[in-house]
Design an enzyme around this catalytic site. Sequence first.
Site, mmCIF file in Angstrom:
data_model
loop_
_atom_site.group_PDB
_atom_site.id
_atom_site.type_symbol
_atom_site.label_atom_id
_atom_site.label_comp_id
_atom_site.label_asym_id
_atom_site.label_seq_id
_atom_site.Cartn_x
_atom_site.Cartn_y
_atom_site.Cartn_z
ATOM 1 N N CYS A 84 0.695 -1.149 -0.054
ATOM 2 C CA CYS A 84 -0.065 -0.005 0.091
ATOM 3 C C CYS A 84 0.861 1.170 0.131
ATOM 4 O O CYS A 84 2.095 1.232 0.337
ATOM 5 C CB CYS A 84 -0.862 -0.094 1.366
ATOM 6 N N GLU A 86 0.689 4.026 1.834
ATOM 7 C CA GLU A 86 1.200 4.322 3.299
ATOM 8 C C GLU A 86 2.454 3.577 3.538
ATOM 9 O O GLU A 86 3.404 4.063 4.129
ATOM 10 C CB GLU A 86 0.194 4.070 4.152
#
Length: 169
Positions: A84, A86
């Site tokens: 992901c 993040e």
Amino acid sequence: MSSPPPIHSGADAAQIASTCASLKITTTEFAELQKRATAAKATAYCRYSRFRVGATLLCADEAGDVVYVPGANVENASYPVGTCAERVAFGTAVTSGIKTFRAIAVATDISPPASPCGMCRQFIREFCTMETPVIMFDKNSDYAVLTVEQLLPMSFGPDALPPPGAPGY
């Protein structure tokens, strides 16, 4: 089940100023987070889900200077092996020696804004305080804000572990 956070207009300068004051960031930092998280989406490798996500961390380096660290989702043919946005941003920051995180921005192509997934929430918890704000932007630049604690209540983090060398471990 708790209610969703309020969605704020990305075109409302007074609301943005109020948000920034409550988050202890400047309106310039907010605008940079939005711009950079949105731009990071363009670098996403998401040929399987077609769900672009960009993230940017507002950090401080060892000298205390402001640093922005971007990340984008990177998928893999073995679908669950993707990373992901993040986690890409945090991995980049941590391996660059950055350890102070003031805010996180996440941008997607949907509306309303999407929050970090559960795995990312736990990853964020590893490196941030419970008060760190996560600003989530939608395709229209509207946004919602939650703290790490609101995203991951009753969380398990590094402070819950015994210190290295503790008896019995």
